[in-house]
Design a protein around this motif. Structure first.
Motif, PDB file in Angstrom:
ATOM      1  N   LEU A 101      14.655   6.437  15.443  1.00 58.32           N
ATOM      2  CA  LEU A 101      14.017   6.099  14.185  1.00 58.32           C
ATOM      3  C   LEU A 101      13.318   5.087  14.324  1.00 58.32           C
ATOM      4  N   TRP A 102      13.537   4.138  15.171  1.00 54.87           N
ATOM      5  CA  TRP A 102      12.988   2.769  15.408  1.00 54.87           C
ATOM      6  C   TRP A 102      11.682   3.033  15.941  1.00 54.87           C
ATOM      7  N   PHE A 103      11.664   3.660  17.180  1.00 50.22           N
ATOM      8  CA  PHE A 103      10.343   4.112  17.837  1.00 50.22           C
ATOM      9  C   PHE A 103       9.317   4.906  17.446  1.00 50.22           C
ATOM     10  N   PHE A 104       9.829   5.761  16.650  1.00 47.91           N
ATOM     11  CA  PHE A 104       8.900   6.946  16.042  1.00 47.91           C
ATOM     12  C   PHE A 104       8.709   6.968  14.643  1.00 47.91           C
ATOM     13  N   ALA A 105       9.869   6.867  13.806  1.00 51.62           N
ATOM     14  CA  ALA A 105       9.926   6.803  12.279  1.00 51.62           C
ATOM     15  C   ALA A 105       8.950   5.828  11.592  1.00 51.62           C
ATOM     16  N   SER A 106       9.147   4.483  12.471  1.00 50.42           N
ATOM     17  CA  SER A 106       8.274   3.159  11.886  1.00 50.42           C
ATOM     18  C   SER A 106       6.827   3.406  11.881  1.00 50.42           C
ATOM     19  N   GLU A 107       6.398   4.287  12.867  1.00 47.67           N
ATOM     20  CA  GLU A 107       5.045   4.435  12.531  1.00 47.67           C
ATOM     21  C   GLU A 107       4.743   5.553  11.756  1.00 47.67           C
ATOM     22  N   ILE A 108       5.459   6.301  11.421  1.00 48.93           N
ATOM     23  CA  ILE A 108       5.357   7.373  10.493  1.00 48.93           C
ATOM     24  C   ILE A 108       5.205   7.047   9.014  1.00 48.93           C
ATOM     25  N   GLU A 109       6.140   5.967   8.922  1.00 47.61           N
ATOM     26  CA  GLU A 109       6.078   5.226   7.563  1.00 47.61           C
ATOM     27  C   GLU A 109       4.965   4.475   7.339  1.00 47.61           C
ATOM     28  N   SER A 110       4.460   3.863   8.342  1.00 46.62           N
ATOM     29  CA  SER A 110       3.408   3.022   8.301  1.00 46.62           C
ATOM     30  C   SER A 110       2.072   3.892   7.945  1.00 46.62           C
ATOM     31  N   LEU A 111       2.224   5.100   8.547  1.00 46.54           N
ATOM     32  CA  LEU A 111       0.922   6.107   8.384  1.00 46.54           C
ATOM     33  C   LEU A 111       0.912   6.623   6.816  1.00 46.54           C
ATOM     34  N   TYR A 112       2.176   7.133   6.388  1.00 43.94           N
ATOM     35  CA  TYR A 112       2.110   7.813   5.069  1.00 43.94           C
ATOM     36  C   TYR A 112       2.813   6.992   4.043  1.00 43.94           C
ATOM     37  N   GLY A 113       3.152   5.988   4.365  1.00 42.47           N
ATOM     38  CA  GLY A 113       3.625   5.070   3.218  1.00 42.47           C
ATOM     39  C   GLY A 113       5.205   5.063   3.092  1.00 42.47           C
ATOM     40  N   ARG A 114       5.730   4.086   2.333  1.00 42.64           N
ATOM     41  CA  ARG A 114       7.175   4.014   2.543  1.00 42.64           C
ATOM     42  C   ARG A 114       7.828   5.080   1.580  1.00 42.64           C
ATOM     43  N   LYS A 115       7.087   5.040   0.279  1.00 44.46           N
ATOM     44  CA  LYS A 115       7.725   6.300  -0.507  1.00 44.46           C
ATOM     45  C   LYS A 115       7.645   7.591  -0.121  1.00 44.46           C
ATOM     46  N   GLU A 272      -9.335  -0.542 -12.373  1.00 45.11           N
ATOM     47  CA  GLU A 272      -8.754   0.553 -11.893  1.00 45.11           C
ATOM     48  C   GLU A 272      -8.811   1.105 -10.594  1.00 45.11           C
ATOM     49  N   VAL A 273     -10.136   0.685  -9.959  1.00 48.11           N
ATOM     50  CA  VAL A 273     -10.420   0.951  -8.367  1.00 48.11           C
ATOM     51  C   VAL A 273      -9.375  -0.016  -7.636  1.00 48.11           C
ATOM     52  N   ASP A 274      -9.291  -1.437  -7.919  1.00 49.73           N
ATOM     53  CA  ASP A 274      -8.437  -2.014  -7.339  1.00 49.73           C
ATOM     54  C   ASP A 274      -6.932  -1.820  -7.587  1.00 49.73           C
ATOM     55  N   ARG A 275      -6.555  -1.241  -8.608  1.00 49.39           N
ATOM     56  CA  ARG A 275      -4.914  -0.708  -8.669  1.00 49.39           C
ATOM     57  C   ARG A 275      -4.709   0.510  -7.709  1.00 49.39           C
ATOM     58  N   ILE A 276      -5.911   1.389  -7.663  1.00 45.26           N
ATOM     59  CA  ILE A 276      -5.770   2.615  -6.781  1.00 45.26           C
ATOM     60  C   ILE A 276      -5.845   2.238  -5.366  1.00 45.26           C
ATOM     61  N   LEU A 277      -6.601   1.040  -4.986  1.00 48.23           N
ATOM     62  CA  LEU A 277      -6.606   0.515  -3.502  1.00 48.23           C
ATOM     63  C   LEU A 277      -5.484  -0.040  -3.098  1.00 48.23           C
ATOM     64  N   GLU A 278      -5.021  -0.930  -4.020  1.00 45.09           N
ATOM     65  CA  GLU A 278      -3.824  -1.647  -3.871  1.00 45.09           C
ATOM     66  C   GLU A 278      -2.653  -0.638  -3.667  1.00 45.09           C
ATOM     67  N   LYS A 279      -2.568   0.454  -4.183  1.00 44.94           N
ATOM     68  CA  LYS A 279      -1.690   1.615  -4.123  1.00 44.94           C
ATOM     69  C   LYS A 279      -1.686   2.256  -2.678  1.00 44.94           C
ATOM     70  N   ILE A 280      -2.920   2.417  -2.360  1.00 47.83           N
ATOM     71  CA  ILE A 280      -3.232   2.931  -0.838  1.00 47.83           C
ATOM     72  C   ILE A 280      -2.506   1.941   0.040  1.00 47.83           C
ATOM     73  N   TYR A 281      -2.818   0.698   0.041  1.00 49.49           N
ATOM     74  CA  TYR A 281      -2.239  -0.415   0.776  1.00 49.49           C
ATOM     75  C   TYR A 281      -0.683  -0.444   0.976  1.00 49.49           C
ATOM     76  N   ARG A 282      -0.175  -0.348  -0.243  1.00 52.46           N
ATOM     77  CA  ARG A 282       1.303  -0.439  -0.319  1.00 52.46           C
ATOM     78  C   ARG A 282       2.264   0.925   0.225  1.00 52.46           C
ATOM     79  N   GLU A 283       1.512   2.049  -0.342  1.00 53.63           N
ATOM     80  CA  GLU A 283       2.363   3.420  -0.261  1.00 53.63           C
ATOM     81  C   GLU A 283       1.480   4.473   0.715  1.00 53.63           C
ATOM     82  N   GLY A 284       0.283   4.049   1.124  1.00 52.41           N
ATOM     83  CA  GLY A 284      -0.460   5.122   2.215  1.00 52.41           C
ATOM     84  C   GLY A 284      -1.284   5.968   1.021  1.00 52.41           C
ATOM     85  N   GLU A 285      -2.486   6.524   1.879  1.00 48.87           N
ATOM     86  CA  GLU A 285      -3.156   7.420   1.103  1.00 48.87           C
ATOM     87  C   GLU A 285      -2.505   8.293   0.545  1.00 48.87           C
ATOM     88  N   ALA A 286      -1.538   9.121   1.303  1.00 48.30           N
ATOM     89  CA  ALA A 286      -0.829  10.273   1.053  1.00 48.30           C
ATOM     90  C   ALA A 286      -0.142  10.092  -0.301  1.00 48.30           C
TER      91      ALA A 286
END
Length: 308
Positions: A101-115, A272-286
């Protein structure tokens, strides 16, 4: 200012690997698993095993010491909790899963977002547990078990295998260390893990304590998620209700043949753009919905036209 000039797009994605980072779902999962293991180590042994790990595990068969999970809907919560319990007699079971989990899932979380990571991780655990329980029942009915049969399932290995496979699909050329000694591309590790589980599931190995069906379920979900470009956040059954209950200003993106928007409309668009971009930063583009993606594209064209 154009959309892609904003801070959200200029700053690097942060890889939250520190134990002090509260937003990391991977760290939270590791802490929960360790706490359960430590508590279980001090629990008295009952029915030939530790009470807590058995209570959280999935049990299937006609001769189980604990109630059968699959045939009792009020016990279906165990299809989630088994993924956080590990063998109290085998420390390596916990250690290797948590290292994965530590070595592989951490990057998956960063890539796709926490949720989105949590949605996929829990889906791998639940579906793996359900398919494993069904396979045990089918094996019993087909006569592979003589007389009463029973089996129990615990451990996060199915979801861990899924995360390793998803890592290999996203970063196939990334160098990883096989058995902490031999540097190989990530895709090689993924192939070796899946091949080993396939051999185990078909009876080529004699290790009956490994739930190969759970491992292969995690690997299969990872492949489907990657190649089908799933976004589990869009499958949220309550998402449409929340979006309608949340009040937002009525926004309109003007086409090229329409008059220039007023300052008030531009300010509303920017908010509205700021809200969406902040969502991308927090949770990932997905995590974006189709409507949000379409809005960003339209707003980007508008801002570019205004800069000309």
């Amino acid at each position: 200012m154009g959309i892609y000039d904003r801070d959200y797009y200029r700053r690097e994605r942060e890889y939250r690997l520190s134990l002090g980072t509260p937003r990391s779902a991977v760290v939270t999962i590791i802490i929960i698993c360790v706490i359960i293991y430590v508590i279980d180590a001090f629990m008295p042994a009952t029915r030939g095993a530790r009470w807590l790990s058995d209570a959280l595990s999935v049990h299937v068969g006609t001769g189980v010491k604990w109630p059968d999970t699959l045939s009792r809907p009020w016990l279906w919560w165990q299809f989630v909790t088994y993924g956080f319990a590990h063998s109290p007699e085998n420390l390596g079971h916990l250690v290797f899963n948590m290292l994965g989990l530590w070595f592989f899932a951490s990057e998956i979380e960063s890539l796709y977002g926490r949720k989105e990571f949590l949605r996929l991780y829990l889906l791998m655990i639940v579906l793996g547990g359900v398919l494993w329980a069904i396979s045990v029942y089918l094996s019993g009915w087909l006569g592979r078990h003589e007389g009463a049969f029973s089996s129990s399932l615990y451990g996060a290995s199915g979801a861990v295998v899924g995360m390793i496979v998803l890592f290999a699909l996203n970063f196939p050329k990334r160098t990883v260390f096989l058995m902490f000694l031999f540097p190989v591309p990530a895709w090689v590790l993924g192939v070796l893990i899946v091949a080993g589980d396939l051999l185990g599931a078909t009876g080529w190995t004699r290790d009956t304590n490994v739930a190969y069906v759970v491992h292969l379920t995690g690997a299969g979900l990872a492949a489907l998620y990657y190649f089908r470009r799933w976004n589990l956040g869009q499958f949220d059954p309550l998402g449409w209700l929340r979006s309608r209950l949340r009040r937002r200003p009525r926004l309109r993106v003007h086409r090229a043949d329409t008059p220039e928007p007023s300052h008030e409309e531009v300010d509303a668009l920017s908010a509205e753009v700021d809200r969406i971009l902040e969502k991308i930063y927090r949770e990932g583009e997905a995590s974006l919905t189709r409507k949000e993606r379409r809005f960003l594209e339209q707003a980007s064209r508008l801002f570019q036209r205004r800069r000309r």
